[in-house]
Design a protein around this motif. Structure first.
Motif, PDB file in Angstrom:
ATOM      1  N   ASP A  55     -22.070 -37.500  36.658  1.00  0.00           N
ATOM      2  CA  ASP A  55     -23.449 -37.430  36.170  1.00  0.00           C
ATOM      3  C   ASP A  55     -23.758 -38.597  35.229  1.00  0.00           C
ATOM      4  O   ASP A  55     -24.892 -39.071  35.176  1.00  0.00           O
ATOM      5  N   ALA A  56     -22.753 -39.040  34.497  1.00  0.00           N
ATOM      6  CA  ALA A  56     -22.961 -40.209  33.638  1.00  0.00           C
ATOM      7  C   ALA A  56     -23.281 -41.437  34.482  1.00  0.00           C
ATOM      8  O   ALA A  56     -24.182 -42.221  34.155  1.00  0.00           O
ATOM      9  N   SER A  59     -26.797 -41.407  35.659  1.00  0.00           N
ATOM     10  CA  SER A  59     -27.739 -41.729  34.596  1.00  0.00           C
ATOM     11  C   SER A  59     -27.735 -43.221  34.272  1.00  0.00           C
ATOM     12  O   SER A  59     -28.788 -43.838  34.127  1.00  0.00           O
ATOM     13  N   TRP A  60     -26.540 -43.808  34.142  1.00  0.00           N
ATOM     14  CA  TRP A  60     -26.429 -45.217  33.757  1.00  0.00           C
ATOM     15  C   TRP A  60     -27.146 -46.132  34.751  1.00  0.00           C
ATOM     16  O   TRP A  60     -27.820 -47.084  34.355  1.00  0.00           O
ATOM     17  N   PHE A  61     -26.952 -45.859  36.033  1.00  0.00           N
ATOM     18  CA  PHE A  61     -27.447 -46.778  37.052  1.00  0.00           C
ATOM     19  C   PHE A  61     -28.691 -46.246  37.781  1.00  0.00           C
ATOM     20  O   PHE A  61     -29.089 -46.796  38.807  1.00  0.00           O
ATOM     21  N   PHE A 155     -12.580 -43.720  37.345  1.00  0.00           N
ATOM     22  CA  PHE A 155     -13.572 -43.243  36.379  1.00  0.00           C
ATOM     23  C   PHE A 155     -14.059 -41.844  36.740  1.00  0.00           C
ATOM     24  O   PHE A 155     -14.190 -40.966  35.875  1.00  0.00           O
ATOM     25  N   LEU A 156     -14.333 -41.619  38.030  1.00  0.00           N
ATOM     26  CA  LEU A 156     -14.884 -40.331  38.458  1.00  0.00           C
ATOM     27  C   LEU A 156     -13.933 -39.172  38.185  1.00  0.00           C
ATOM     28  O   LEU A 156     -14.378 -38.035  37.986  1.00  0.00           O
ATOM     29  N   ILE A 157     -12.626 -39.446  38.160  1.00  0.00           N
ATOM     30  CA  ILE A 157     -11.665 -38.373  37.876  1.00  0.00           C
ATOM     31  C   ILE A 157     -11.265 -38.350  36.400  1.00  0.00           C
ATOM     32  O   ILE A 157     -10.327 -37.656  36.008  1.00  0.00           O
ATOM     33  N   GLY A 158     -11.981 -39.147  35.577  1.00  0.00           N
ATOM     34  CA  GLY A 158     -11.755 -39.099  34.135  1.00  0.00           C
ATOM     35  C   GLY A 158     -10.634 -39.972  33.634  1.00  0.00           C
ATOM     36  O   GLY A 158     -10.126 -39.767  32.526  1.00  0.00           O
ATOM     37  N   ALA A 254     -17.991 -47.364  31.581  1.00  0.00           N
ATOM     38  CA  ALA A 254     -16.975 -46.348  31.867  1.00  0.00           C
ATOM     39  C   ALA A 254     -15.932 -46.263  30.760  1.00  0.00           C
ATOM     40  O   ALA A 254     -15.457 -45.176  30.416  1.00  0.00           O
ATOM     41  N   LEU A 255     -15.572 -47.402  30.196  1.00  0.00           N
ATOM     42  CA  LEU A 255     -14.500 -47.456  29.203  1.00  0.00           C
ATOM     43  C   LEU A 255     -15.010 -47.430  27.771  1.00  0.00           C
ATOM     44  O   LEU A 255     -14.211 -47.383  26.836  1.00  0.00           O
TER      45      LEU A 255
END
Length: 655
Positions: A55-56, A59-61, A155-158, A254-255
């Protein structure tokens, strides 16, 4: 069983929704044209989960439902064992067990934003490299094979990581110890950035030293961001082609990253252009580290706030090192850290090793017992930094070994007094701000070869307890415009970490009569000299320039030296004293006629060579050093110059 993170849970739910959409599409496709009660299926990826990476990203893109579903479809193949089979089944071809653009358009046709235009290179998915695309068949352009970059999947898996393309250009900066003053500066810079209404750039005006990088990294950390270092020289045309700016924008979100950009010299036009493009990609606040860089400020689309990096406070450094040792700081330690201006981490390491050595020597642990072990380690660090730029000279001569006229000795005494008392006079007594002159000290030693110029430099180093380095200007001066300044900059950047003496041999290589500009070479030669004098004036040590040809140094340059000492050919009385001091007390000597030796027209350097050679001859014969050995050594010294000893000079010598 451990609970799934919100990132994994959200992604798994989205993948399950996409899987059901693929299954439904496969059944509808299998019954096309037949009477079939159409099933209802999921109409989206399910509700968002607070804090999830998926979801982030949306939102970002500003991703549409269709774009987000396409990312999930590409990622699903990597994390779901059934997704490949579902893709093949939905496309009716076991040879296509992967997602394609046509499959996404068909399966997600009912989602908001569904369009072929989504897969254009300028659209978000490909612009930010959230997906990868390649032709599914040779020559195919409409049906593209969809994939997901490793960094996006992580990133998607944290578990966010930098893209492989970025790891070749930037590196994460680890926390480093900071002095209280630097901590306060970092917090102040962070507050300045946080109070800005939009992205801003701090320009830390300093060479890109480890200390400057640590302050910049602490600024990022104070903002809750992860610092990454980019040397500006790595922004090449190739990095531009590989989309560095867009990849950084994607991965820094992401980071939680912040870019620290350093440069050693005035950036080239290509780098300025690439940096300008980076600044317009919404790349977040940054810290720029470099001594110049006005051109960068002129091209930045937002505010550039210049902040000088003040010198370290020696008392803070000493207190930090002493605290690490668990000991109180002493004047001796303060003097040591003031003299060796090395990174805090280096000082800490040297102090720790020195303490271990003091323990091994079974000495009571104190600053006084640790410092004798610590100082050689600090010198080694300095010599390593100077490797390839200057050569260390072993200091063997003291002032007592010099034979000079009284006026010359007085000049040396003044040089020593100025260096020893510089801090007291300029800082404590306030002369620095009332016309006290430049911080550095440049000295010109001129005179014929062998008259004691190098020995005098050694004597200064001995009296002041400083390291001595010889700089070969013939290696520094380069025929290519601008290269000499680069090499001089590297030399002084390394030398600035300590109070040392730099001995520039044969300075007339650079300091010829060049003030009259006849062509471009003369013009740039003057710039090189000007740059050297500029760096000398800010150098905390002593720069000694020697020349055998004093008339070759232009008067305009000579006036800029703090001291100028001319070494004359020694008189008879001085030669007599040089001969006497050249023989060590322990050397076995027969009767030597000092008056006869003094009449030989030789420089001090020649006398010392003859003495050593005479001693070797005597040792080979098993005798004391006598006049016959000196005579034979004298003949050898003259023959080096393709000359014969005048017969009158050896007339009446013992044989």
């Amino acid at each position: 069983m451990a609970e799934a993170s919100p990132h994994v849970e959200r992604l798994q739910r989205a993948v399950s929704a996409v899987s059901r959409m693929l299954e439904l599409y496969s059944r509808q496709r299998a019954h096309a044209g037949a009477s079939f009660a159409r099933e209802s299926g999921p109409t989206g990826l399910g509700p968002p989960i607070e804090g999830s990476a998926l979801d982030a990203m949306a939102s970002w893109f500003s991703l549409t439902e269709f774009e987000l579903a396409t990312v999930v479809l590409a990622a699903g193949v990597e994390i779901s064992p059934d997704m490949a089979n579902l893709c093949a089944l939905a496309q009716g071809d076991p040879a296509i067990p992967y997602p394609t653009t046509l499959l996404a358009l068909a399966v997600f046709a009912g989602l908001e934003g569904a369009s072929q235009a989504v897969f254009a290179s300028s659209a978000p998915l490909r612009h930010w490299q959230l997906i990868t695309t390649q032709a599914a068949q040779p020559g195919g352009r409409l049906q593209l094979h969809l994939g997901v970059p490793d960094a996006v999947l992580s990133f998607l898996i944290g578990q966010p990581v930098l893209d492989q393309e970025l790891t070749e250009l930037v590196r994460r900066v680890a926390p480093a110890p900071l002095l209280p003053g630097d901590v306060a500066l970092a917090r102040q810079l962070a507050t300045t950035l946080a109070s800005s209404d939009e992205d801003a750039m701090i320009h830390l005006v300093s060479p890109p030293t480890r200390r400057a990088l640590a302050v910049a990294a602490a600024t990022a950390s104070a903002l809750g961001l992860t610092p990454f270092h980019l040397p500006l020289g790595r922004l090449t045309a190739d990095a531009e082609r590989r989309g560095f700016a867009r990849l950084w924008q994607r991965d820094r979100l992401a980071l939680g990253g912040m870019l620290l950009i350093s440069f050693e010299e005035q950036p080239a036009e290509l780098q300025l252009t690439a940096l300008g493009r980076l600044l317009t990609q919404e790349s977040g606040s940054m810290v720029l580290i470099g001594a110049g860089g006005q051109a960068i400020a002129e091209r930045a689309p937002y505010a550039v706030i210049r902040a000088p990096l003040p010198p370290s406070v020696p008392d803070e450094v000493a207190d930090h090192v002493a605290a690490g040792l668990g000991l109180p700081a002493t004047p001796a330690l303060r003097e040591a850290v003031s003299r060796f201006r090395l990174p805090i981490s280096t000082l800490d390491s040297c102090a720790a090793i020195a303490r271990v050595k003091a323990d091994e020597a079974q000495s009571p642990v104190s600053i006084e017992t640790v410092l004798p072990h610590m100082l050689p380690l600090l010198r080694d660090q300095m010599r390593e930094a100077m490797a390839g730029l200057a050569d260390p000279i072993e200091v063997r001569m003291s002032l007592d070994d010099l034979v000079l006229p009284d006026p010359a000795r007085l000049v040396l005494d003044q040089i020593i007094a100025r260096q020893r008392n510089r801090s007291r006079v300029l800082d404590e007594w306030g002369f620095r701000h009332s016309g006290g002159g430049p911080q550095g000290m440049s000295v010109l030693f001129a005179g014929p070869s062998g008259t004691g110029k190098t020995m005098a430099a050694e004597a200064l180093a001995h009296a002041l307890e400083l390291d001595l380095f010889r700089v070969d200007l013939s290696r520094i001066v380069d025929k290519y415009i601008g290269e000499t300044e680069k090499r001089l900059a590297a030399l002084f950047d390394a030398a600035d970490s300590t109070d040392a003496i730099l001995l520039f041999d044969e300075a007339d290589v650079l300091f010829g009569r060049r003030t009259e500009v006849r062509d471009s070479h003369d013009h740039y030669a003057n710039l090189e000299v000007g740059y050297l004098l500029q760096r000398i004036e800010t150098f905390r040590g002593i720069a000694v320039l020697t020349t055998n040809l004093p008339n070759a140094i232009d008067e305009a340059f000579s006036r800029r030296f703090a001291f100028s000492l001319h070494f004359e050919f020694p008189s008879v009385a001085e030669r007599r004293e040089i001969w006497r001091r050249a023989f060590p007390v322990r050397a076995p000597t027969a009767e030597l006629d000092w008056d006869r030796l003094a009449k030989l027209s030789l420089s001090g350097g020649q006398i010392r060579v003859i003495v050593v050679n005479a001693a070797m001859l005597a040792a080979d014969e098993g005798k004391s050093i006598g006049m016959p050995h000196v005579a034979r050594a004298l003949v050898s010294e003259y023959s080096k110059q393709r000359r014969r000893v005048p017969p009158a000079e050896l007339e009446g010598w013992p044989t």
